[in-house]
Design an enzyme around this catalytic site. Structure first.
Site, mmCIF file in Angstrom:
data_model
loop_
_atom_site.group_PDB
_atom_site.id
_atom_site.type_symbol
_atom_site.label_atom_id
_atom_site.label_comp_id
_atom_site.label_asym_id
_atom_site.label_seq_id
_atom_site.Cartn_x
_atom_site.Cartn_y
_atom_site.Cartn_z
ATOM 1 N N LYS A 17 93.163 -24.394 14.892
ATOM 2 C CA LYS A 17 94.248 -24.581 13.910
ATOM 3 C C LYS A 17 93.770 -25.412 12.724
ATOM 4 O O LYS A 17 93.973 -25.032 11.573
ATOM 5 C CB LYS A 17 95.460 -25.298 14.548
ATOM 6 C CG LYS A 17 96.079 -24.590 15.726
ATOM 7 C CD LYS A 17 97.296 -25.335 16.249
ATOM 8 C CE LYS A 17 97.017 -26.737 16.756
ATOM 9 N NZ LYS A 17 96.140 -26.821 17.944
ATOM 10 N N ARG A 93 105.774 -29.025 18.101
ATOM 11 C CA ARG A 93 105.170 -28.891 19.429
ATOM 12 C C ARG A 93 106.202 -28.909 20.529
ATOM 13 O O ARG A 93 105.832 -28.819 21.709
ATOM 14 C CB ARG A 93 104.251 -30.075 19.710
ATOM 15 C CG ARG A 93 102.958 -29.957 19.015
ATOM 16 C CD ARG A 93 102.093 -31.115 19.436
ATOM 17 N NE ARG A 93 101.111 -31.264 18.424
ATOM 18 C CZ ARG A 93 99.825 -31.257 18.633
ATOM 19 N NH1 ARG A 93 99.345 -31.167 19.840
ATOM 20 N NH2 ARG A 93 99.003 -31.366 17.637
ATOM 21 N N ARG A 130 83.257 -30.404 20.480
ATOM 22 C CA ARG A 130 83.707 -30.778 19.122
ATOM 23 C C ARG A 130 83.259 -32.199 18.755
ATOM 24 O O ARG A 130 83.243 -33.103 19.571
ATOM 25 C CB ARG A 130 85.237 -30.721 19.044
ATOM 26 C CG ARG A 130 85.757 -31.278 17.719
ATOM 27 C CD ARG A 130 87.188 -30.958 17.477
ATOM 28 N NE ARG A 130 88.071 -31.489 18.494
ATOM 29 C CZ ARG A 130 89.373 -31.230 18.535
ATOM 30 N NH1 ARG A 130 89.915 -30.431 17.633
ATOM 31 N NH2 ARG A 130 90.118 -31.733 19.496
ATOM 32 N N ARG A 162 85.896 -37.119 19.478
ATOM 33 C CA ARG A 162 87.245 -37.667 19.388
ATOM 34 C C ARG A 162 87.621 -38.369 20.692
ATOM 35 O O ARG A 162 87.248 -37.914 21.768
ATOM 36 C CB ARG A 162 88.227 -36.512 19.130
ATOM 37 C CG ARG A 162 88.933 -36.635 17.802
ATOM 38 C CD ARG A 162 89.643 -35.389 17.427
ATOM 39 N NE ARG A 162 90.798 -35.091 18.259
ATOM 40 C CZ ARG A 162 91.701 -34.156 17.976
ATOM 41 N NH1 ARG A 162 91.573 -33.435 16.869
ATOM 42 N NH2 ARG A 162 92.707 -33.920 18.764
ATOM 43 N N ARG A 173 96.424 -32.672 27.752
ATOM 44 C CA ARG A 173 96.936 -32.021 26.535
ATOM 45 C C ARG A 173 97.251 -30.551 26.797
ATOM 46 O O ARG A 173 98.259 -30.027 26.324
ATOM 47 C CB ARG A 173 95.905 -32.145 25.403
ATOM 48 C CG ARG A 173 95.854 -33.565 24.827
ATOM 49 C CD ARG A 173 94.530 -33.874 24.166
ATOM 50 N NE ARG A 173 94.237 -33.038 23.034
ATOM 51 C CZ ARG A 173 92.998 -32.772 22.609
ATOM 52 N NH1 ARG A 173 91.954 -33.272 23.230
ATOM 53 N NH2 ARG A 173 92.829 -32.020 21.551
HETATM 54 P P1 AP5 Z 1 89.888 -27.264 15.690
HETATM 55 O O1 AP5 Z 1 90.095 -26.539 14.406
HETATM 56 O O2 AP5 Z 1 89.610 -28.731 15.635
HETATM 57 O O3 AP5 Z 1 91.072 -26.938 16.716
HETATM 58 P P2 AP5 Z 1 92.605 -27.343 16.735
HETATM 59 O O4 AP5 Z 1 93.373 -26.130 17.125
HETATM 60 O O5 AP5 Z 1 92.982 -28.015 15.449
HETATM 61 O O6 AP5 Z 1 92.623 -28.317 17.963
HETATM 62 P P3 AP5 Z 1 93.048 -29.842 18.145
HETATM 63 O O7 AP5 Z 1 92.414 -30.293 19.430
HETATM 64 O O8 AP5 Z 1 92.765 -30.667 16.928
HETATM 65 O O9 AP5 Z 1 94.550 -29.725 18.350
HETATM 66 P P4 AP5 Z 1 95.366 -30.784 19.031
HETATM 67 O O10 AP5 Z 1 96.683 -30.117 18.960
HETATM 68 O O11 AP5 Z 1 94.951 -31.236 20.360
HETATM 69 O O12 AP5 Z 1 95.117 -32.075 18.181
HETATM 70 P P5 AP5 Z 1 95.899 -32.739 17.011
HETATM 71 O O13 AP5 Z 1 94.894 -33.384 16.188
HETATM 72 O O14 AP5 Z 1 96.839 -31.782 16.374
HETATM 73 O O15 AP5 Z 1 88.692 -26.526 16.457
HETATM 74 C C1 AP5 Z 1 88.219 -27.013 17.714
HETATM 75 C C2 AP5 Z 1 86.687 -26.840 17.791
HETATM 76 O O16 AP5 Z 1 86.387 -25.447 17.826
HETATM 77 C C3 AP5 Z 1 85.922 -27.433 16.592
HETATM 78 O O17 AP5 Z 1 84.730 -28.012 17.027
HETATM 79 C C4 AP5 Z 1 85.645 -26.205 15.713
HETATM 80 O O18 AP5 Z 1 84.470 -26.364 14.935
HETATM 81 C C5 AP5 Z 1 85.493 -25.104 16.765
HETATM 82 N N1 AP5 Z 1 85.895 -23.786 16.273
HETATM 83 C C6 AP5 Z 1 86.987 -23.477 15.524
HETATM 84 N N2 AP5 Z 1 87.046 -22.140 15.293
HETATM 85 C C7 AP5 Z 1 85.961 -21.605 15.925
HETATM 86 C C8 AP5 Z 1 85.450 -20.272 16.059
HETATM 87 N N3 AP5 Z 1 86.071 -19.218 15.516
HETATM 88 N N4 AP5 Z 1 84.319 -20.089 16.780
HETATM 89 C C9 AP5 Z 1 83.678 -21.161 17.348
HETATM 90 N N5 AP5 Z 1 84.096 -22.444 17.246
HETATM 91 C C10 AP5 Z 1 85.227 -22.664 16.546
HETATM 92 O O19 AP5 Z 1 96.796 -33.803 17.779
HETATM 93 C C11 AP5 Z 1 96.195 -34.919 18.429
HETATM 94 C C12 AP5 Z 1 97.264 -35.746 19.115
HETATM 95 O O20 AP5 Z 1 98.209 -36.253 18.135
HETATM 96 C C13 AP5 Z 1 98.152 -35.026 20.136
HETATM 97 O O21 AP5 Z 1 97.535 -34.939 21.399
HETATM 98 C C14 AP5 Z 1 99.390 -35.934 20.142
HETATM 99 O O22 AP5 Z 1 99.151 -37.105 20.856
HETATM 100 C C15 AP5 Z 1 99.527 -36.302 18.674
HETATM 101 N N6 AP5 Z 1 100.376 -35.333 17.941
HETATM 102 C C16 AP5 Z 1 99.964 -34.491 16.942
HETATM 103 N N7 AP5 Z 1 100.992 -33.752 16.501
HETATM 104 C C17 AP5 Z 1 102.076 -34.120 17.249
HETATM 105 C C18 AP5 Z 1 103.434 -33.701 17.276
HETATM 106 N N8 AP5 Z 1 103.893 -32.724 16.485
HETATM 107 N N9 AP5 Z 1 104.256 -34.286 18.182
HETATM 108 C C19 AP5 Z 1 103.818 -35.262 18.997
HETATM 109 N N10 AP5 Z 1 102.540 -35.711 19.026
HETATM 110 C C20 AP5 Z 1 101.685 -35.139 18.159
#
Ligand code: AP5
Length: 217
Positions: A17, A93, A130, A162, A173
């Site tokens: 994402k 979410r 990652r 991270r 998660r």
């Molecule tokens: P990446 O693009 O980083 O993936 P992502 O879908 O953004 O995954 P996240 O782990 O960041 O999502 P998340 O929901 O856990 O974390 P967030 O930061 O939102 O890609 C992942 C890896 O794959 C990278 O290394 C990339 O290079 C690789 N990749 C990508 N595409 C590829 C491809 N096509 N081929 C090969 N490799 C590829 O949230 C973190 C925390 O914040 C949550 O756990 C929660 O505690 C809090 N939080 C955030 N939003 C909320 C909310 N709305 N409500 C409550 N808590 C929240």
């Protein structure tokens, strides 16, 4: 679709994402609103909001709705979002967040929801490999590292794993995703303007498909 774009990107942790939303936002000239990035930067700056969120994030728990909702509402009311639009990454979410988003965007609502679909096996591999820049948040992986010694190509910051990419936090998660976030797929599907795009395979091919989907709407 014309401006203002109002796009939500759904997908499990590691679906890509952040990577895809950042490219889409740059291509369309709109805001990329990642609630995870907002929370991490508040935690780095040591604000009250960040301090409140940090423990939840490191354990892999969701930050309570009342903490996140005010921040998202303030961001969406800013003029760039109202005039040009946005792509939301990591929000909503939970059903409560999705309902709050409807209310924030009344009367226009969300124009398109993209579900970036990736198998659990693939996301587990991606999350454990990652790495992210502590300066600007740019994402790398063990397979696609920065050019020089884990130093960010963009800002020179240190690139590290991270805090929530540990095996325990990843499994927590993903369990929370299945319980609280996956039901949003059926909820949005029933409303229409919902498209699933495969997030597996070549990065540029996925970006092209996402852009073609947005253009079609
Ligand atoms: P990446 O693009 O980083 O993936 P992502 O879908 O953004 O995954 P996240 O782990 O960041 O999502 P998340 O929901 O856990 O974390 P967030 O930061 O939102 O890609 C992942 C890896 O794959 C990278 O290394 C990339 O290079 C690789 N990749 C990508 N595409 C590829 C491809 N096509 N081929 C090969 N490799 C590829 O949230 C973190 C925390 O914040 C949550 O756990 C929660 O505690 C809090 N939080 C955030 N939003 C909320 C909310 N709305 N409500 C409550 N808590 C929240």
């Amino acid at each position: 679709m014309n401006k203002p774009y109002r796009i939500v990107m759904l997908g499990k942790q590691g679906a890509g994402k952040g990577t895809q939303c950042s490219k889409l936002a740059a291509t369309l000239g709109i805001a990329h609103i990642s609630t995870g990035d907002m929370l991490r930067s508040a935690a780095r700056e040591g604000t009250e909001f960040g301090k409140l969120a940090q423990g939840y994030m490191e354990r892999g728990d969701l930050v309570p709705d009342e903490v996140i909702l005010g921040a998202v509402r303030d961001r969406l009311y800013r003029s760039d979002c109202r005039e040009d639009g946005f792509v939301l990454d990591g929000f909503p979410r939970t059903l409560a967040q999705a309902e709050a988003l409807e209310e924030i965007l009344t009367p226009e609502g969300v124009k398109l929801v993209i579900n970036l679909d990736v198998s659990t096996e693939v996301v587990l591999r991606r999350l454990s490999s990652r790495r992210v820049c502590t300066g600007c948040g740019r994402t790398y992986s063990i397979d696609f590292p920065p050019a020089v010694d884990w130093t960010c190509d963009d800002c020179g910051g240190t690139v590290v794993q991270r805090a929530d990419d540990t095996p325990e936090a990843i499994s927590r998660r993903l369990a929370i995703y299945e319980e609280l976030t996956a039901p949003l797929i059926a909820w949005y599907e029933a409303k229409g303007r919902f498209v699933t795009v495969s997030g597996e395979g070549d990065f540029d091919a996925i970006s092209d498909e996402i852009l073609a989907t947005v253009t079609r709407f």
